[in-house]
Design a protein around this motif. Structure first.
Motif, PDB file in Angstrom:
ATOM      1  N   VAL A  98      -6.636  -7.288  -6.359  1.00 54.58           N
ATOM      2  CA  VAL A  98      -7.288  -6.920  -5.292  1.00 54.58           C
ATOM      3  C   VAL A  98      -8.722  -6.595  -5.496  1.00 54.58           C
ATOM      4  O   VAL A  98      -9.091  -6.085  -6.421  1.00 54.58           O
ATOM      5  CB  VAL A  98      -6.392  -5.590  -5.194  1.00 54.58           C
ATOM      6  CG1 VAL A  98      -6.901  -4.678  -3.821  1.00 54.58           C
ATOM      7  CG2 VAL A  98      -4.902  -5.707  -5.093  1.00 54.58           C
TER       8      VAL A  98
ATOM      9  N   ASP B 260       0.435  -2.104  -4.665  1.00 52.74           N
ATOM     10  CA  ASP B 260      -0.627  -2.794  -5.156  1.00 52.74           C
ATOM     11  C   ASP B 260      -1.946  -1.647  -5.068  1.00 52.74           C
ATOM     12  O   ASP B 260      -2.871  -2.071  -5.784  1.00 52.74           O
ATOM     13  CB  ASP B 260      -0.943  -3.923  -4.461  1.00 52.74           C
ATOM     14  CG  ASP B 260       0.054  -5.107  -4.549  1.00 52.74           C
ATOM     15  OD1 ASP B 260       0.394  -5.362  -5.802  1.00 52.74           O
ATOM     16  OD2 ASP B 260       0.491  -5.542  -3.566  1.00 52.74           O
ATOM     17  N   VAL B 261      -1.955  -0.897  -4.064  1.00 51.94           N
ATOM     18  CA  VAL B 261      -2.896  -0.131  -3.879  1.00 51.94           C
ATOM     19  C   VAL B 261      -2.501   1.527  -3.594  1.00 51.94           C
ATOM     20  O   VAL B 261      -1.386   1.456  -2.945  1.00 51.94           O
ATOM     21  CB  VAL B 261      -3.895  -0.388  -2.639  1.00 51.94           C
ATOM     22  CG1 VAL B 261      -4.860   0.486  -2.423  1.00 51.94           C
ATOM     23  CG2 VAL B 261      -4.258  -1.720  -2.684  1.00 51.94           C
TER      24      VAL B 261
ATOM     25  N   TRP C 256       0.949  -1.148  -0.133  1.00 51.30           N
ATOM     26  CA  TRP C 256      -0.052   0.038  -0.060  1.00 51.30           C
ATOM     27  C   TRP C 256       0.856   1.190  -0.061  1.00 51.30           C
ATOM     28  O   TRP C 256       1.712   1.615   0.728  1.00 51.30           O
ATOM     29  CB  TRP C 256      -0.937   0.143   1.557  1.00 51.30           C
ATOM     30  CG  TRP C 256      -2.014   1.068   1.402  1.00 51.30           C
ATOM     31  CD1 TRP C 256      -2.422   1.777   0.177  1.00 51.30           C
ATOM     32  CD2 TRP C 256      -2.454   1.693   2.370  1.00 51.30           C
ATOM     33  NE1 TRP C 256      -3.349   2.695   0.906  1.00 51.30           N
ATOM     34  CE2 TRP C 256      -3.338   2.583   2.078  1.00 51.30           C
ATOM     35  CE3 TRP C 256      -2.227   1.491   3.802  1.00 51.30           C
ATOM     36  CZ2 TRP C 256      -4.087   3.318   3.136  1.00 51.30           C
ATOM     37  CZ3 TRP C 256      -2.836   2.164   4.799  1.00 51.30           C
ATOM     38  CH2 TRP C 256      -4.112   3.281   4.388  1.00 51.30           C
TER      39      TRP C 256
ATOM     40  N   ALA D  76      -6.121   0.594  -7.650  1.00 47.48           N
ATOM     41  CA  ALA D  76      -5.505  -0.711  -7.532  1.00 47.48           C
ATOM     42  C   ALA D  76      -5.094  -1.609  -8.578  1.00 47.48           C
ATOM     43  O   ALA D  76      -5.733  -1.232  -9.752  1.00 47.48           O
ATOM     44  CB  ALA D  76      -6.203  -1.491  -6.607  1.00 47.48           C
TER      45      ALA D  76
ATOM     46  N   LEU E 227     -12.134  -3.600  -1.771  1.00 49.86           N
ATOM     47  CA  LEU E 227     -11.478  -2.772  -0.716  1.00 49.86           C
ATOM     48  C   LEU E 227     -12.754  -2.176   0.023  1.00 49.86           C
ATOM     49  O   LEU E 227     -13.622  -1.902  -0.456  1.00 49.86           O
ATOM     50  CB  LEU E 227     -10.961  -1.526  -1.682  1.00 49.86           C
ATOM     51  CG  LEU E 227      -9.322  -1.991  -1.858  1.00 49.86           C
ATOM     52  CD1 LEU E 227      -9.009  -0.395  -2.844  1.00 49.86           C
ATOM     53  CD2 LEU E 227      -8.698  -2.084  -0.853  1.00 49.86           C
TER      54      LEU E 227
END
Length: 512
Positions: free
Chosen positions: A494, A245-246, A40, A490, A497
């Motif tokens: 993933v 990834d985010v 993140w 993202a 969220l």
């Protein structure tokens, strides 16, 4: 039974991606079969100790390692957290929480009523406590049995269940605090979804899943890697490369680019509001005419269109339109009127071009807002220059929030769990975002007291809350400009969220 709270958030925004499914663009954060990893890119906290954490944004990272007594839902309602239920006394001066059974901290310490009491005894007495001001109405905390914790209040305060859903309710291990309070700022010991395994200040923090977290069944990430957010200019590349990834924030002007390159962007309600913070204690803003001139100097519609590609909403207050605290009458107090701004400046003794000011800018604000502020000030005859405050998680905090050195600074609030807490942070005498602190009018403080004493399901609650907002805006020289939704990007794999108005959470999130 816990108090049936009134709805804090009545969002007008639609969540464009309720469950985040990201289209393919390379490998995901998955480590190996049965073990998932997520990276993140966000902000490291000002402190890993909830007692010394300084800003509202910290709840996003504090909640990785800590669990709070309550937990807000997407509507801003207080729900069970470490406490499974709570109740006020008839006079509203005591609030008792019943903790869940079998709770432990990541160091093995039992999380019971005694541990909660020890945390708040420290929070109320530690010299450098930053949540002491939020607990100003708390006289004491008692352990009334193994799992019953009671807050004894000087006056009724029906905001507490909200307040305790954030940093103020994030309980740290009393064993760790007794051993070394200073170490807690660098190495969190809580009862949250993850436990820390590595931390390098200003760089990253790595975590592993905490199996003793009360909601561990909903945590599907085995390794969590938090890093500083990439520069907005490189965030899309960082997502595509897999270095994160985010992304905690995608620039509004790059949403279509991100989607066009195979990323999914979720846009969701937030409490983020941007502002021009003004210090009435420093010239030229010790002149009321100059303060009043700037009330009319900013074209909020241009900010919405130019800086946020139309995704934001204009706002003169630290709450977004659609929030229960948003006061429609406050939006009628001033309008964009550059002619009136120039007239007021002449009355203050400043001919066009005679006034020059320095604008302190957070280095993370490189989305065009600073340059547009400069341009709009120039239209009313005010010269300005930008000064970028050096980067670092503590530099902006120390110079702006603590020392309050600038006369004018570009800033923004990410919101707080309680609207009263948010108003105190932005307008209160010790408010971290009140650049004019300790200035606060008696009328504003009285309005806040009225809100605290009003149950949130009382029919009069909303009107009293909005009156307090109006009193805060009228007392402060700061100009709020626009509210911005969460814009989260993202990469592949993933899913789901959990984006709340006040923070991003990780329950239910999966990485494939």
């Amino acid at each position: 039974m816990r108090q049936k709270a009134g709805r804090y958030w009545r969002g007008l925004f639609a969540v464009l991606a309720a469950g985040l499914l990201v289209a393919g663009c390379g490998s995901s954060g998955k480590q190996e079969a049965g073990h998932s990893k997520l990276r993140w890119g966000f902000l490291l906290p000002t402190s890993w100790d909830p007692v010394t954490s300084r800003t509202g944004a910290d709840i996003n990272t504090i909640s990785l390692a800590y669990a709070s007594l309550t937990r807000l839902d997407k509507q801003g309602e207080a729900q069970p957290g470490l406490a499974q239920q709570w109740r006020f006394s008839d006079d509203g001066k005591t609030l008792t929480f019943d903790l869940r059974k079998g709770l432990t901290f990541s160091d093995g310490t039992v999380l019971d009523a005694g541990a909660v009491k020890a945390f708040y005894d420290r929070a109320l007495t530690q010299k450098d406590s930053f949540i002491k001001r939020d607990l100003g109405g708390v006289e004491s905390v008692s352990a009334d049995g193994p799992l019953a914790v009671t807050f004894h209040l000087r006056e009724p305060d029906y905001q507490l269940p909200y307040l305790l859903g954030g940093r103020v309710g994030a309980i740290a291990s009393p064993t760790a605090a007794a051993k070394d309070k200073a170490k807690l700022a660098l190495w969190p010991v809580g009862a949250g979804p993850f436990r820390i395994v590595e931390f390098v200040p200003e760089s990253h923090a790595y975590f592993e899943k905490n199996p003793s977290y009360w909601d561990a069944a909903n945590i599907h990430i085995d390794r969590f890697e938090l890093t500083n957010s990439p520069d907005p200019a490189t965030v899309i590349a960082a997502l595509l490369s897999g270095s994160i990834d985010v992304a905690g924030r995608i620039s509004p002007r790059r949403v279509e680019e991100a989607r066009g390159r195979g990323l999914t962007v979720a846009i969701a309600p937030s409490l983020n509001v941007r502002d021009v913070s003004i210090n009435r204690n420093r010239p030229p803003f010790d002149n009321p005419k100059v303060v009043e001139a700037l009330r009319y100097a900013f074209d909020r519609g241009e900010f919405v269109k130019t800086v946020t590609a139309g995704l934001a909403k204009a706002s003169h207050q630290p709450f977004p339109p659609g929030n229960a605290a948003f006061d429609p009458d406050t939006e009628k107090l001033w309008r964009y009127d550059p002619d009136k701004a120039r007239t007021l400046l002449r009355e203050a003794g400043y001919a066009p071009g005679a006034l020059s000011i320095e604008i302190a800018v957070n280095p993370t604000m490189n989305d065009g807002m600073p340059e547009l502020v400069q341009a709009q000030l120039a239209r009313v005859g005010v010269k300005s220059k930008l000064r970028i405050v050096p980067p670092g998680s503590s530099t902006w905090q120390s110079e702006v929030y603590i020392a309050k050195r600038p006369a004018l600074a570009l800033d923004g609030t990410i919101g707080r769990e309680s609207p009263v807490q948010n108003l105190l942070a932005t307008y209160g005498p010790e408010g971290i975002m009140n650049l004019s602190g300790p200035y606060a009018t008696p009328a504003f403080l009285q309005a806040l007291d009225t809100v605290r004493r009003t149950p949130t399901n009382d029919p009069a609650y909303t009107a009293r809350l909005r009156a307090a907002v109006r009193a805060g805006v009228e007392q402060s020289p700061t100009n709020y400009l626009y509210s911005e939704p969460w814009i989260v990007g993202a990469r592949a794999g993933v899913k789901n969220l959990s984006i709340l108005p006040s923070q991003i959470r990780w329950e239910g999130v999966t990485v494939q």
